[in-house]
Every structure is written in structure tokens, then in C-alpha cells.
Design an enzyme around this catalytic site. Structure first.
Site, short mmCIF file in Angstrom:
data_model
loop_
_atom_site.label_atom_id
_atom_site.label_comp_id
_atom_site.label_asym_id
_atom_site.label_seq_id
_atom_site.Cartn_x
_atom_site.Cartn_y
_atom_site.Cartn_z
N ASP A 212 -5.65 8.05 11.25
CA ASP A 212 -4.42 7.40 11.77
C ASP A 212 -3.87 7.91 13.12
O ASP A 212 -4.09 9.02 13.53
CB ASP A 212 -3.27 8.12 10.69
CG ASP A 212 -3.23 7.20 9.32
OD1 ASP A 212 -3.20 6.14 9.30
OD2 ASP A 212 -3.72 7.93 8.24
N GLU B 67 0.88 -1.14 0.02
CA GLU B 67 0.14 -0.18 -0.01
C GLU B 67 0.85 1.26 0.06
O GLU B 67 1.73 1.36 0.96
CB GLU B 67 -0.76 0.16 1.27
CG GLU B 67 -2.03 -0.90 1.16
CD GLU B 67 -2.81 -0.82 2.56
OE1 GLU B 67 -2.83 0.29 3.16
OE2 GLU B 67 -3.48 -1.81 2.75
#
Ligand SMILES: Cc1ncc(COP(=O)(O)O)c(C=O)c1O
Lengths: 256, 602
Positions: free
Chosen positions: A56, A45
């Protein structure tokens, strides 16, 4: 992406590595991809930095900020990928928040991502309900739009999402943001089993995966693992070899 | 939602005043309100397409009725005589049959009518000899009636229509003499009647233009990580349910009155009016709310909702600290657990509010990331919510975030505009010509504007923060300089660079220091209903001094942006016009900034 289904059929587990594109400079991107594919990861990714990465945790946010400070943009990453002069042997998936895509133009993004050799896209703040913003363009350029499911995804939506899943399903194994955890919650196993039962494509567990004990815990309930923060931090600190045992633990043939 | 019919219209201005009614009526029977078919045709042209045109007849021939239906044209016919079922059947448009109600026996007759609707009236009303009296509504209350075909008439006016609706739950209310003064229709009374009859339901009609996933035109939506989707969907359902629950609304209004101290005055600012030499200036006094700003209106609503959902932990973000203080206050009141994220920079400039939150028992978390201001505080609050979503409600402080937040915050803040509308009609007998409010995320402005959106004659102006100037890189002028983008769960307008990275905003006012604007404002800017102007730090500071000295009201820095913009607007307005300013908060929290910036003030 077909390869992922074949891998599953053969009974092997996948290891998907997440990297922050441009952390340490844009020239690091190619190096990191090459290194990871040599070390046997299944797919990579490629994370695009964003100013407000609300899904995140601190590790990836900090990596994103370093990349932003290097002047990294979605456009620069796609350009760099188009310049790769080595053989890309594993599927590349672009992981980006929605806003850079909207700004770049959804159609242009899918077109350039395809040219850059990507096979799929993950957009963590694009829920299934709004996929129309991107999906038609992704289809046109033969990119799969990977869906996420979580411990809080309600049953009826889970079924809907899985019915249409392509490539692989990203099963989020924590109720929270990305980042390494010591332990995963008990109910994760039951959750990934349920997802795997319903999913037509391989199911990979991600968020919080950083240790062999996590892999041991979920090995029989998923088709693969996605590791982000641990890899990002290891690259940043120049000690990627520390993560290699984890890659091996996942990908090594295992008695089933 | 009860519909409203204004009956017996004869003059152009009254048709226009009834523009928000669902139906207008023309009387063709002998009466002092009688109009010719031709006159009705002329008047009918002034009404919107969606408005029903209803003709009132007493024992007229089929031919006469049919001619009116075709010429005006009428969309419904209302019969007050002894018309036969055969005639009713022949009429091509829906028919309303009127009945006088005196006894329970009269109520029974309603059910045998073959007409599409039945209109109930007190005996001897206008069309047949005129009383305009109220009849005993309780006769209808327990009767076996189809309320969906019931139209209530007879002696209704703005003061009794709410009670009439709640007692009889009719399909439509019909008024004529109740909106007249000295035998003639009265524009203000017409508007007041509609306002009273529709109340909240007016918003519901407007909401029909929004699609179910919460978009305002192209803006809005639910752009959140999958982990939050469940919470967002649950909130959507819970709010929908609460909104329509009278008990919830009652409780919410109870706290607004008893705890916040509403309703707040609409103060005539005599000295500012004189000094500016233009329109009459009125100030909507949100500064008088408990805790010092409008934010508490929303905090109470959401805290009640959170408890209804079984959540006793609250997370919030704050910029100026006003929303944090409002949230901490309400959490103390309801004994809820409270965490507030606040940018490091804002903690420095709003120390008083930080201490207030702590004193109230909240945990204040300093956010050092990014510019250490509101945007970063929202990011952290969202992350906290993702991690604690099962037992925590995110009490967002502005008309921002994923659906249903922008709609819900607007609804809770709409008390500002609703009160203002009622008050200005009482004081001036007409609506204002212009209203100005400041916009950070947009909650006080949308709360003020929303009840006026459909009133095309009222200009609506939002004042955003130009910081050091919109041509510098230190401003928060999202609508002047921003572009479409997704931030904090919604498609809206944001300040961003070419790569789609969100930029830092700058304003002397912590509450306006945000690089986005809520989705409904983005939509209203696009469709031109609201105009947005940018006010610099210096202009805002000058307004702080001006209002303090002219009116004895020290405004919050945010509100000062609205005042500065109002002053500019006033220059091109005349003495017979009215300008309303939303004073969203008081200046206590800004005293340190004022002391520093205005040092040497004499
Ligand atoms: C007094 C006051 N007015 C206005 C605002 C701006 O917020 P909004 O645009 O949501 O009304 C704030 C925010 O903190 C505030 O404290």
C-alpha cells in the site's frame, strides 16, 4: 458473487469500492457500507488494517494507522459485521494481509468471515503458490479467494492463476503500490485485454484508479474498476460526494 | 557432487569421525588394515543408515564375499584381484572393480568392466603390496570414460583431493593412507579430508531437506505481492545458476580476498581466556573486513549477481548502517546506482555511517514511519522495489525476506564458518565445543553456524537483544518472546500482538533492533539445533568495555551481545574446551553511543 457474472453478461461495468474498516471508528463501517450500496456500487472490499502494509501507498497506510490507533483488529471488524442490522445488498470481500489471518487462525477466520456475511477474501501477500494455507478453509465455508495478476506476472503463471480464478480477477494496473495516479501506463490496456481473454470470471482493474480518464481509457478492456485510495481519502475528509461522479461514470449504462 | 569413501577403518572413533562421508570401507583381504567380518559388523553399527558399507576383497571365494555381504551387512563390494565376470555377476550388491593405471592402455580396460563402478588406483597400492602413490590423473582427463561410474583412489590427501576432483570429475574419491598418521587413522585428517573433498557440495546435500519453494521446515516461502513474484522467481533462477558457476564463485572469492581482505584471522584471545577462567576463547575477526563488519561478504555476492542479471540499480535497507555502508561501497566499486532506506531513529544514532554512505555516492532516504527503525526501512525498501522492480535489485542485508534471499545471504556469509572450521582444525586439531554469534535478522550467525550444523558435538548459541529486559516491552528478543508469523516476505518468528500486528523492537544496538528472525533460525530454534539467549543493553555495554580492555578490540554493539553470552557460556565450560565468538563488526560506528552511555568511564 454470482451477481458479478450476471452483471458482466448484461454488459454492465462493476464498481468495487475499497474502504479501511474502522478508519474514523468502528461504527463508521456500517455507515460507509450503507452509503456506498445506496450510491450504487457493485461490491465492497473491507480492508483490515495492518502494521506493515507493503503493498500500500501512503493514503491507505495512513488510514490503516488511524484504524490501528482506534484499536481496530480483524476480530473486531468481523464482530461488527455480524452485528449489522441493515440489509447488505452487495457482495462484501475482506481484504487483509496474511499475518492477522495466521494469528487469528485460517479456519476460524473463514468461518467467522462467512458468518459476517462476506463472499470473498483478498490477501495481497499470499501468492498463488502458497494459497493452500487458506484456500481449503475458504472452500469449506464457501468463500472465494480472489487472485491478483499484475503487469509483471509471467505468462505461464498468468494462465495457471486464471484457470483457477473464482469470483473476479483483480488486475493490478500499476507496477507499484496502491495510491492515486495521474496517468496509467500505455501497456495497461493490452494487459487487461489479455487477462480478460483468458479469464473465466470478470476482470476488474485496480490500483491507481481515481479518475474518469482512467475509466475511459480501460472501459472496453475490463469488466469493472476497483477504487481504493480515492474513496478512503474522501471518507476521511468527509467529502464522499466528490467520488460519486466516478461511481456513475462506471456504472451508468453505456453504449458499447 | 563428489562422494567420499574413507577406507580401511578398524577403530570406533574413526568410524565416528567419518560420519559425514558417503561410504566407509572394511578390508577383508590380507593387509595391515584387515578386519574380521564380526569386527566389521560391530563397526558398521556406528555409522549412519545412509552411509554405504563397502567390503574390499582380493581373489576371495563367492561364499566368503556373500557371507560378509549378509553379516555386516555390506551395501557394496570392491574387488582388487583377478575376479571373473561370472563372480561379479553373482554378487547381489553393486560391485566396484579396481584397476591399476599406468598407461593410456590401462584406461581403455576400464570401459570393458561389467562392474557397476570402476576404481582407478596407482599401481601396487595397499591391498596388493602398498604404495599409496598418486598416478597421473591426466591419463583420465581426455579418456572416453563414464565419469559417473569412476572412483578415484591412490595417494589422495586433503591437499590434493580438490585438484584431483576438478581434473577427473569422479563419482567418488577413496582415501586410506592419506588420512593416517604413523600408520593409523587420524580423526582430524579424516574430517579435513571430507571438508576439502566436499567443500560447497556439503551444503547442497543439506539443501535437499528444503523444498524447492524455499522452506526451512514450516518457515520461509515467498509471501510477497504479486508484482514482486516475477523478480523473486527470476532471482531464484539466477542464483541457482550462479551458485553452480565456477566463474561466478571465482569472481566472488577474488573480491573477498583482494578487496575485503579475507581470510580473516581466528584470533586466540589469551587474556579473555585467562580472565574468564574457562575454555580457550577464539575470536573470528569479521571486524577486520573492509567497511568494518561481515555485511560486505553478502553485499559483494549480491551485487555481482545483480550485474549478472543486468540490473544496475540497487535498493537496500539498513539498521546500524553497516549494511548500507557495505552496499554503498560495493556500488561505488562497481559503478551501480544506490538508494538506501534507513529509519529516522537509526540515522540519529549512526550518524557516522550515514555520512559514509553519502560520501560513497549513495542516496540515503530517511524513513519516519513506525518506530523509524529497521522494520520500517525494510517496508520502504520493499515498496521501492515493487515500484522499480524491472531494473532494480533489492540487496537485502540479512538472512530474511522471500526465498531465495535467506538461502542466498546464508551462502554468501558461510565463508565465515568455513574459514573458522578450517582454522580451528589447523590450530587445535579438533572442532570447537561451542560457538556464539549475535542475531539480528541472523546473517552473521547463520553464516558462522551453517558449516557446523551437521557436527553434533559443536554447540551453537545465538545471542539476541533483550533491550531493557525480556520482561519489559522494550526488547528485540524474537526467539525468546516471539511467535510464528509472516513479515517481509517470509514465514518466520516475529514479535506481534494478539491481533497479528507486528510490534516495535527495541535495542541499544541498531543492527539487532528488528522484530523478526530469519526463517532458517526459526527452524533451527524449533528443532533445537541452535539455542538462543537474550542479552540486555547493559550486559552488551559491559562486554564492550571488557573486550576493549582485555584484547584491544573495540567491538560493535551487535557483536558485544555475542561476547556477553559467551562469557555466560564460559562459566560452565572447562579449560580443555574451546569456545569461538563471532566478532561480527568493529565498534567505530558506535562511538557516539559509547561516549554517551559510558560517560565518566575510568
Ligand atoms: C556488526 C553487526 N553485527 C550484527 C548485525 C546483525 O545482523 P545479522 O543478524 O544479519 O548478522 C549487524 C547489523 O547491522 C551488524 O552491523
Amino acid at each position: 458473487m454470482k451477481r458479478l457474472a450476471e452483471l458482466k453478461q448484461a454488459g454492465h461495468k462493476a464498481f468495487v469500492a475499497y474502504i479501511m474498516a474502522g478508519d474514523g471508528g468502528i461504527e463508521k463501517l456500517g455507515e460507509q457500507i450503507q452509503h456506498l450500496q445506496e450510491r450504487g456500487v457493485t461490491a465492497i472490499e473491507v480492508g483490515i488494517p495492518f502494521s506493515d502494509p507493503v503493498a500500500d501507498g501512503p493514503t491507505i497506510e495512513a488510514a490503516g494507522n488511524r484504524a490501528l490507533a482506534e484499536g481496530i483488529t480483524l476480530e473486531k471488524v468481523l464482530e461488527e459485521m455480524q452485528r449489522f442490522d441493515f440489509d447488505v445488498k452487495v457482495p462484501l470481500v475482506i481484504m487483509t494481509y496474511l499475518n492477522p489471518v495466521i494469528r487469528f487462525g485460517a479456519e476460524r477466520f473463514t468461518q467467522e468471515a462467512k458468518k459476517a456475511g462476506a463472499s470473498g477474501i483478498i490477501i495481497p501477500d499470499l501468492p498463488f503458490e502458497h494459497r493452500q494455507l487458506i484456500e481449503p478453509f475458504a472452500k469449506q465455508h464457501e468463500l472465494v479467494l480472489i487472485q491478483l495478476v499484475t503487469l509483471t506476472t509471467i505468462e505461464s503463471r498468468l494462465e495457471e492463476i486464471l484457470k483457477q480464478a473464482e469470483g473476479f480477477v483483480y488486475a493490478v494496473t500499476v507496477t507499484g503500490i496502491t495510491g492515486s495516479r495521474d496517468e496509467l501506463a500505455e501497456e495497461v490496456g493490452a494487459f487487461t485485454r489479455k487477462v480478460r481473454d483468458l479469464s473465466p470470471v470478470p476482470v476488474y482493474a485496480g490500483f491507481g484508479i481515481s479518475k474518469e480518464s482512467h475509466v475511459d481509457m480501460l472501459r472496453d478492456d475490463v469488466d469493472g474498476f476497483i477504487v481504493g485510495s480515492a474513496i478512503v481519502q474522501a471518507f476521511h475528509e468527509g467529502r464522499i460526494e466528490d467520488v460519486e461522479p466516478l461511481i456513475d461514470a462506471v456504472t451508468a449504462p453505456h453504449s458499447v | 557432487m563428489t562422494r567420499v569413501k574413507i577406507c580401511g577403518l578398524m577403530e570406533e572413533q574413526h568410524v565416528k569421525a567419518a560420519s559425514q562421508a558417503d561410504a566407509i570401507g572394511f578390508v577383508f583381504a590380507p593387509s595391515r588394515r584387515r578386519v574380521s567380518i564380526e569386527r566389521a559388523q560391530e563397526l558398521s553399527r556406528l555409522a549412519d543408515n545412509g552411509v554405504q558399507r563397502i567390503g574390499v576383497f582380493v581373489n576371495a571365494s563367492y561364499e566368503e564375499i556373500d557371507k560378509a555381504v549378509k553379516t555386516v551387512p555390506l551395501t557394496m563390494v570392491q574387488l582388487h584381484g583377478d575376479e571373473t565376470d561370472e563372480l561379479i555377476r553373482r554378487i547381489e550388491v553393486p560391485v566396484i572393480q579396481a584397476f591399476s593405471i599406468r598407461t593410456p592402455g590401462d584406461v581403455e580396460k576400464l570401459n570393458s568392466s561389467i562392474a557397476d563402478y570402476v576404481l582407478v588406483d596407482a599401481p601396487g597400492t595397499d591391498y596388493r603390496g602398498g604404495s599409496g602413490h598418486v598416478f597421473d590423473w591426466s591419463l583420465l582427463e581426455n579418456a572416453n570414460l563414464e565419469h559417473s561410474r569412476l572412483i578415484l583412489a591412490g595417494g589422495l590427501n586433503k591437499d590434493n583431493v580438490q585438484a584431483a576432483i576438478s581434473q577427473t570429475n569422479p563419482f567418488m574419491v577413496d582415501v586410506s593412507s592419506g588420512v593416517e598418521t604413523d600408520g593409523r587413522k587420524d580423526e582430524v585428517k579424516i574430517q579435513q579430508f571430507i571438508l576439502q573433498a566436499k567443500g560447497d557440495s556439503m551444503e547442497r546435500t543439506q539443501e535437499k531437506t528444503i523444498d524447492p519453494v524455499g522452506f526451512f521446515g514450516r518457515y520461509g516461502g515467498q509471501f510477497v505481492p504479486e508484482t514482486l513474484m516475477k523478480a523473486v522467481k527470476e532471482l531464484e533462477a539466477a542464483y541457482e545458476d550462479a551458485k553452480n558457476d565456477d566463474e561466478f564463485q571465482k569472481e566472488y572469492h577474488h573480491y573477498l580476498k583482494e578487496y575485503v581482505g579475507r581470510e580473516q584471522p581466528l584470533t586466540f584471545a589469551a587474556r579473555m581466556t585467562e580472565a574468564w577462567g574457562g575454555p580457550k576463547i577464539y575470536l573470528k575477526r569479521e571486524d577486520l573486513n573492509h567497511t568494518g563488519a561481515h555485511k560486505v561478504n553478502n553485499a559483494i555476492g549480491q551485487a555481482l549477481l545483480a550485474q549478472r542479471m543486468g540490473k544496475r540499480k540497487i535498493v537496500a535497507e539498513t539498521g546500524a548502517g553497516q549494511h548500507g555502508v557495505a552496499t554503498a561501497t560495493i556500488c561505488a566499486l562497481f559503478d551501480l546506482d544506490c538508494v538506501v532506506f534507513m529509519g529516522e531513529e537509526d540515522i540519529k544514532r549512526q550518524q557516522l555511517n550515514v555520512f559514509r554512505m553519502k560520501l560513497l555516492g549513495a542516496r540515503v532516504e530517511s524513513v519516519t514511519k513506525g518506530s523509524g527503525t529497521l522494520k520500517d526501512a525494510v517496508n520502504e525498501a520493499l515498496r521501492y522495489w515493487v515500484t522499480n522492480v524491472e531494473d532494480t535489485h533489492y540487496l537485502i542485508g540479512s538472512a530474511l525476506g522471500p526465498h531465495p534471499f535467506p538461502t542466498m545471504v546464508r551462502d554468501f556469509q558461510s565463508v565465515i564458518g568455513k574459514e573458522t572450521k578450517r582454522q580451528i582444525l589447523e590450530k587445535e586439531g579438533r572442532l570447537p565445543n561451542a560457538i556464539v554469534a549475535c542475531v539480528g535478522g541472523g546473517s552473521n550467525a547463520i553464516g558462522m553456524f551453517h558449516p557446523f550444523i551437521e557436527d553434533a558435538s559443536v554447540r551453537l548459541i545465538g545471542a539476541e537483544a533483550a533491550g531493557a529486559g525480556v520482561d519489559t516491552d522494550r526488547h528485540a528478543a524474537t526467539l525468546t518472546k516471539g511467535s510464528e508469523g509472516v513479515l517481509h516476505g517470509a514465514m518466520m518468528k516475529i514479535l506481534q500482538d494478539d491481533a497479528g500486528q507486528v510490534q516495535e523492537a527495541h535495542s541499544i544496538s541498531a543492527g539487532l533492533d528488528y522484530p523478526g528472525i530469519g526463517p532458517e533460525h526459526a527452524h533451527l530454534a524449533d528443532n533445537g539445533r541452535v539455542t538462543y539467549e537474550a542479552i540486555t543493553d547493559d550486559e552488551a555495554l559491559a562486554s564492550v568495555i571488557e573486550m576493549s580492555r582485555l584484547e584491544g578490540i573495540i567491538p560493535a554493539l551487535e557483536s558485544a551481545h555475542a561476547i556477553a553470552e559467551a562469557k555466560k557460556q564460559a562459566q560452565s565450560m572447562t579449560a580443555d574446551e574451546i569456545l569461538v565468538i563471532c566478532v561480527s563488526g568493529r565498534g567505530d560506528k558506535d562511538m557516539a553511543t559509547y561516549a554517551e552511555k559510558l560517560e565518566g568511564l575510568s
